[in-house]
Design an enzyme around this catalytic site. Structure first.
Site, short mmCIF file in Angstrom:
data_model
loop_
_atom_site.label_atom_id
_atom_site.label_comp_id
_atom_site.label_asym_id
_atom_site.label_seq_id
_atom_site.Cartn_x
_atom_site.Cartn_y
_atom_site.Cartn_z
N THR A 14 11.79 40.09 8.46
CA THR A 14 12.40 38.81 8.05
C THR A 14 11.55 38.07 7.03
O THR A 14 11.94 37.01 6.56
CB THR A 14 12.58 37.90 9.29
N ARG A 102 -7.57 48.53 4.24
CA ARG A 102 -7.68 48.96 2.84
C ARG A 102 -9.04 49.54 2.48
O ARG A 102 -9.12 50.51 1.73
CB ARG A 102 -7.37 47.78 1.90
N CYS A 133 -1.63 42.83 -4.02
CA CYS A 133 -0.60 42.76 -5.08
C CYS A 133 -1.20 42.72 -6.49
O CYS A 133 -0.75 43.44 -7.40
CB CYS A 133 0.31 41.55 -4.85
N HIS A 246 3.23 37.87 -10.70
CA HIS A 246 1.82 37.58 -10.95
C HIS A 246 1.49 38.00 -12.38
O HIS A 246 1.96 39.04 -12.86
CB HIS A 246 0.91 38.38 -10.01
N1 LIG Z 1 3.80 38.18 -0.54
C1 LIG Z 1 3.11 39.09 -1.25
O1 LIG Z 1 3.07 39.10 -2.51
C2 LIG Z 1 2.38 40.17 -0.57
C3 LIG Z 1 1.95 41.22 -1.35
C4 LIG Z 1 1.25 42.24 -0.76
C5 LIG Z 1 1.01 42.19 0.58
N2 LIG Z 1 1.43 41.15 1.34
C6 LIG Z 1 1.13 41.17 2.77
O2 LIG Z 1 2.31 41.42 3.51
C7 LIG Z 1 2.26 40.71 4.73
C8 LIG Z 1 3.48 39.81 4.87
O3 LIG Z 1 3.57 38.92 3.78
P1 LIG Z 1 4.88 38.05 3.47
O4 LIG Z 1 4.59 37.38 2.21
O5 LIG Z 1 6.12 38.86 3.61
O6 LIG Z 1 4.82 37.00 4.70
P2 LIG Z 1 5.98 36.10 5.32
O7 LIG Z 1 7.08 35.88 4.36
O8 LIG Z 1 5.29 34.92 5.90
O9 LIG Z 1 6.57 37.02 6.53
C9 LIG Z 1 5.83 37.32 7.69
C10 LIG Z 1 6.62 38.27 8.56
O10 LIG Z 1 5.82 38.62 9.70
C11 LIG Z 1 6.62 38.44 10.87
N3 LIG Z 1 5.82 38.16 12.06
C12 LIG Z 1 5.10 37.04 12.35
N4 LIG Z 1 4.55 37.16 13.59
C13 LIG Z 1 4.95 38.37 14.07
C14 LIG Z 1 4.72 39.05 15.29
N5 LIG Z 1 3.99 38.51 16.28
N6 LIG Z 1 5.28 40.28 15.46
C15 LIG Z 1 6.03 40.85 14.47
N7 LIG Z 1 6.28 40.23 13.29
C16 LIG Z 1 5.74 39.01 13.11
C17 LIG Z 1 7.52 37.27 10.52
O11 LIG Z 1 8.60 37.22 11.43
P3 LIG Z 1 9.40 35.82 11.76
O12 LIG Z 1 10.40 35.65 10.65
O13 LIG Z 1 10.07 36.13 13.06
O14 LIG Z 1 8.39 34.75 11.82
C18 LIG Z 1 7.93 37.70 9.11
O15 LIG Z 1 8.90 38.71 9.18
C19 LIG Z 1 0.90 40.02 4.74
O16 LIG Z 1 -0.03 40.89 5.36
C20 LIG Z 1 0.58 39.86 3.30
O17 LIG Z 1 -0.81 39.78 3.07
C21 LIG Z 1 2.14 40.13 0.81
#
Ligand SMILES: NC(=O)c1ccc[n+]([C@@H]2O[C@H](COP(=O)([O-])OP(=O)(O)OC[C@H]3O[C@@H](n4cnc5c(N)ncnc54)[C@H](OP(=O)(O)O)[C@@H]3O)[C@@H](O)[C@H]2O)c1
Length: 339
Positions: A14, A102, A133, A246
């Site tokens: 999500t 990583r 990223c 970015h």
């Molecule tokens: N955004 C970027 O550009 C980017 C790039 C590379 C890597 N990342 C990495 O990818 C990851 C997620 O980033 P995002 O930007 O997608 O974050 P986000 O939009 O805040 O989404 C977080 C996700 O984690 C879920 N979550 C939270 N607590 C959980 C739990 N206890 N069990 C299972 N799922 C849980 C949330 O579910 P709910 O909706 O139920 O809260 C949501 O689906 C991070 O590690 C981040 O560092 C992000």
């Protein structure tokens, strides 16, 4: 013989990255038999539409990965640390977007255009880390120059959009922008300060030497992916109030001298790169063009005065696509030999 169908889990389904995983998996028509989305307790039972079918969001529990061939993780470091090894134990390949594994020397850190490890579905399931990223888009641009001319150092200044900080931060940018335009006090929760109409020279936490955790990710991961500890890499990372994409200004010191045309020729041939470099017609890479697309865009290639081996390059990509979900899906396609 038909293509083998695979069962896929998405942890963090999500979130911003998880949603993009589902979007690309649907677009690419990968042979997925079962999709198992996972998120937090808050989202349990919520229905996610995927290729015309509805899949209920589940929470993580022992045995939840049984029967899956592949699990993408994008729920942060803590969840990956605990659950990605369990996915492997339960028989799935785990592709992890977090920072948890990583820099573990036993775990491949992969950008398929640069260092595809050649893992195949016939191998024992394992964990593969997806880089940061900004690192991903930078190494895609560095690779062709590294191969042809060698690189002795890279300095990078980043301009990173708010989608890189997750869903809550992106909503906050939009709410703050509306608040400021309506002469109201913007509320600040997801980032250390107001991001609307501002720049923040902080991504991640500060370390003793003055760098941030995000900056050190770019330094350490770039060396690991290129397999060269001798390259001197430093980064200065800045959060800007753009929604998605970015941008990086990079100063790249080559080992062997090259002309602008030779550099452009290498970029033109390279996988995953789109060269946009026509300055006199105002053509250069931009977030609003890169956002929603796959390539890493490079342009503004020019030489540093009195330093014939150092070149400046502007590198732009969609941080949620190539910087996260697309790169993970490329790794999966390589493992399962999917087109
Ligand atoms: N955004 C970027 O550009 C980017 C790039 C590379 C890597 N990342 C990495 O990818 C990851 C997620 O980033 P995002 O930007 O997608 O974050 P986000 O939009 O805040 O989404 C977080 C996700 O984690 C879920 N979550 C939270 N607590 C959980 C739990 N206890 N069990 C299972 N799922 C849980 C949330 O579910 P709910 O909706 O139920 O809260 C949501 O689906 C991070 O590690 C981040 O560092 C992000």
């Amino acid at each position: 013989m038909g293509t083998k169908m695979i069962n896929v889990g998405v942890v963090g389904a999500t979130g911003i990255v998880g949603t993009e995983f589902l979007k690309i998996l649907a677009e690419r028509k990968l042979p997925i038999e079962e999709l198992r989305p996972f998120a937090s307790e808050t989202s349990k039972g919520r229905k996610i539409a995927f290729r015309g079918q509805q899949f209920a969001v589940k929470t993580l529990e022992d045995g939840c990965f049984t029967g899956l061939d592949l699990v993408f993780f994008s729920s942060g470091d803590e969840i990956s640390r605990e659950w990605a090894p369990k996915a492997v134990q339960e028989g799935a390949f785990a592709i992890d977007n977090s920072n948890a594994f990583r820099m573990n020397p036993e775990i491949p850190l992969v950008v398929p255009e640069v260092n595809d490890p050649g893992v195949s579905a016939k191998d024992k399931p394992c964990l593969i880390a997806n880089p940061n990223c900004s690192t991903i888009q930078m190494v895609v641009a560095l690779q062709p120059l590294y191969k042809k001319f060698g690189i002795s150092s890279v300095q990078a200044a980043t301009y990173q959009s708010v989608s890189g900080a997750g869903r809550e931060a992106l909503e906050e940018l939009n709410n703050q922008t509306m608040a400021v335009l309506n002469h109201q006090e913007p509320s600040v929760n997801a980032l250390p300060y107001q991001i609307a109409f501002n720049n923040l020279p902080q991504i991640g936490s500060f370390l003793e030497d003055g760098f941030t955790s995000e900056e050190m990710k770019m330094t350490n991961e770039t060396k690991k992916i290129l397999g060269d500890e001798s390259i001197n890499v430093s980064a200065f990372c800045v959060r800007t109030p753009s929604q998605n994409g970015h941008s990086i200004a990079a100063w790249i010191k080559l080992k062997n001298a090259a002309t602008r045309q030779e550099i452009m020729d290498e970029f033109k041939k390279a996988a995953g790169i789109e060269l946009v470099d026509d300055p006199f017609n105002n053509k250069y890479p931009m977030n609003i063009v890169a956002s929603g697309t796959d390539p890493v865009y490079v342009g503004r290639i020019h030489q540093v005065p009195n330093d014939p081996k150092t070149w400046m390059v502007w590198i732009v990509a969609d941080n949620i696509r190539k910087g996260a979900a697309l790169n993970g899906i490329q790794i999966a396609k390589s493992i399962f030999k999917l087109d």
